[in-house]
Enzyme design. Sequence first.
Site, short mmCIF file in Angstrom:
data_model
loop_
_atom_site.label_atom_id
_atom_site.label_comp_id
_atom_site.label_asym_id
_atom_site.label_seq_id
_atom_site.Cartn_x
_atom_site.Cartn_y
_atom_site.Cartn_z
N PHE A 332 0.98 -1.29 0.15
CA PHE A 332 0.18 -0.07 0.01
C PHE A 332 0.83 1.18 -0.24
O PHE A 332 1.67 1.45 0.92
CB PHE A 332 -0.97 0.02 1.16
CG PHE A 332 -1.90 0.78 0.96
CD1 PHE A 332 -3.31 0.46 0.51
CD2 PHE A 332 -2.24 2.02 1.44
CE1 PHE A 332 -4.41 1.10 0.05
CE2 PHE A 332 -3.39 2.85 1.38
CZ PHE A 332 -4.45 2.35 0.59
N CYS A 396 -1.68 -2.88 -5.71
CA CYS A 396 -1.32 -3.12 -4.54
C CYS A 396 -2.41 -3.58 -3.71
O CYS A 396 -3.69 -3.59 -3.77
CB CYS A 396 -0.84 -1.42 -3.87
SG CYS A 396 -2.24 -0.59 -3.87
N CYS A 397 -1.75 -4.24 -2.34
CA CYS A 397 -2.85 -4.45 -1.16
C CYS A 397 -1.97 -3.84 0.11
O CYS A 397 -0.98 -3.20 -0.20
CB CYS A 397 -3.33 -5.97 -1.23
SG CYS A 397 -1.77 -7.09 -1.27
N ALA A 398 -2.24 -4.70 1.23
CA ALA A 398 -1.66 -4.07 2.28
C ALA A 398 0.03 -4.41 2.07
O ALA A 398 1.00 -3.35 2.22
CB ALA A 398 -2.07 -4.71 3.72
#
Length: 445
Positions: A332, A396-398
Site C-alpha cells: 500500500f 497493491c494491497c497491504a
Amino acid sequence: MVLPVLGPPAPSAPAREPYAAIALRAALWLAILAPFFYASYGFANWLASQRDDVGSILFAWERNIPFIAWTIVPYWSINLFYGLSLLLNDTKRGVDRLAGRYLTAQIVAVACFILFPLTATFVRPQTSGLPGFMFAVLGGFDKPFNQAPSLHIALLVIIWDHWRDRVKGMAGVVWHAWCLLIGASVLTTWQHHAIDIPTGALLGFFALWLFPRHGALPFAGFRLTADASARRLALFYALVAALALAGAVAGAFVSVLWLILLWPALALAIVAFAYAGAGAKVFQKAADGSASLASRVLLLPHRLGARINAWIWTRKLPSHVAIADGVFLGRFPTVAEADAFGTVIDLAGELERPRGVTCRWMAVAMVDLLPPPPEAQAQVVAAIEDARSHGTVLVCCALGFQRSAGAVAAWLIATGRSPTPAQAHARLAASGRPVHLRIAMDEPA
C-alpha cells in the site's frame, strides 16, 4: 440520405419519490419509535431503581464542571431534530436507514442500562423560568440511572451525520456549533458523567456503520462461510475481540481508562464478521478508495494494526517492483509513491486511500488472506489492462504479497503474457518480491 447512427439512450435520472409517501413512511416510523423509546427507557429506569447496588463512574475533575441551567435548551432540542431528520428525507430508503440507526442505538443502549446500570451523582440546584420548566418535564420520565453509553450522545452522532452534508456554508457552521453545544450540555445540565460521552459516541458510530447512508448493509445476504481458512480467521479475530472486551470489563475495576479496550474489541468483532461470511463490504470502502466516516472511526484500531503489520513485513523491501509492460506490484503506497504512477489499483479493503493523492485511484475491496470472489478478480484484471492506457499501473494491497500478487498473476494469464499459473507465479517470484498464491502448481512451466 445518410441517417445518423444513434447510440444507446442516455440514462435517465431516477424518478423523484413523492414527498407524501416519504412523510407517511417517516410518520409510521415515529409512531413505532416514540412508544418504544419511552417504554424501553422507562423500563430500564424502573429496573435500576429496584436495585441497591447501582454505582457510578466519575472522574475527580468532573466536580469542577459548572451547572449551566440554560443549556437544557440545546439538550432538549435533540428531540426536535430527531423527528425532523426522519421527516426531511429524499427517499423512503433514507427514512428506513435512519430509523434503523435510531432503533440500533435504542436497543443497544437500553440493553447496557439493564446489564450494568450506572447513576448520575450530582444533585442539580433548583431552577426557575423556562429552564426550570424544562428540567421538571425531563425529570418526569428521565431518572438518573441511564448513563453509559449515553443514548443522547449516540442519537446526536446519528443526527449530526444526517445533516452534515445537507447544510453548507454558514448554516453548516451553525449546525456543527449547535451539535457541539448539545454534546456539552449533557455535562453542564448534570445529566451525565464524562465516561458516558465516548461510549455513547461509539454506539452512535456503530449505528451509522450498521445502517450506512450509501451502499449495501453489512449484514445483507450474510451466509456463514464454508471456507475452513476463513472460519479459522473469524474465530481468531472473535477470540481476540472477546479478550479485549474481557480486559475492558476487568480493567475497569482498577481504572476506568481500561474501557478504551471497548473500541478495539468492537473493531475486531467487525473484522471477525467479515471473515465469517460478510466479506469486504464491512469496510465500507468506495471505488475511489475512500471509506465511510463510521468505518474510519470504528475500524481505526484495526487499520492502525494493519499499517504496523505492513511496515514490519515490508520495511526491508522495495515499495514496488516492475512485472510487465508498465504494471507494477507493491505494498500500500504513501502519497508520494502513489503519485509516481498513472493509476493505482487498490485491493486492500481494510486500508483507506491516503489523503492528498492526485493520481487515478481504483479500489476493489478484498479481504486479506482469502481468495477473492471470481467477479472481483475479473473486474481487477479488466481494470489493469484498461489502466495501462493512462500510464504506469501499481497494483497493491497491504503487503503486496497475496491479493495484489494474485490479481497480477490473473492478468498475466488472461492476457497471454504467462500461459499457465505456474509460469505466472515464477514470473512474479523472479521480481524478488515474496508472493503467496493459491494456484495449481502441477501444470508444466
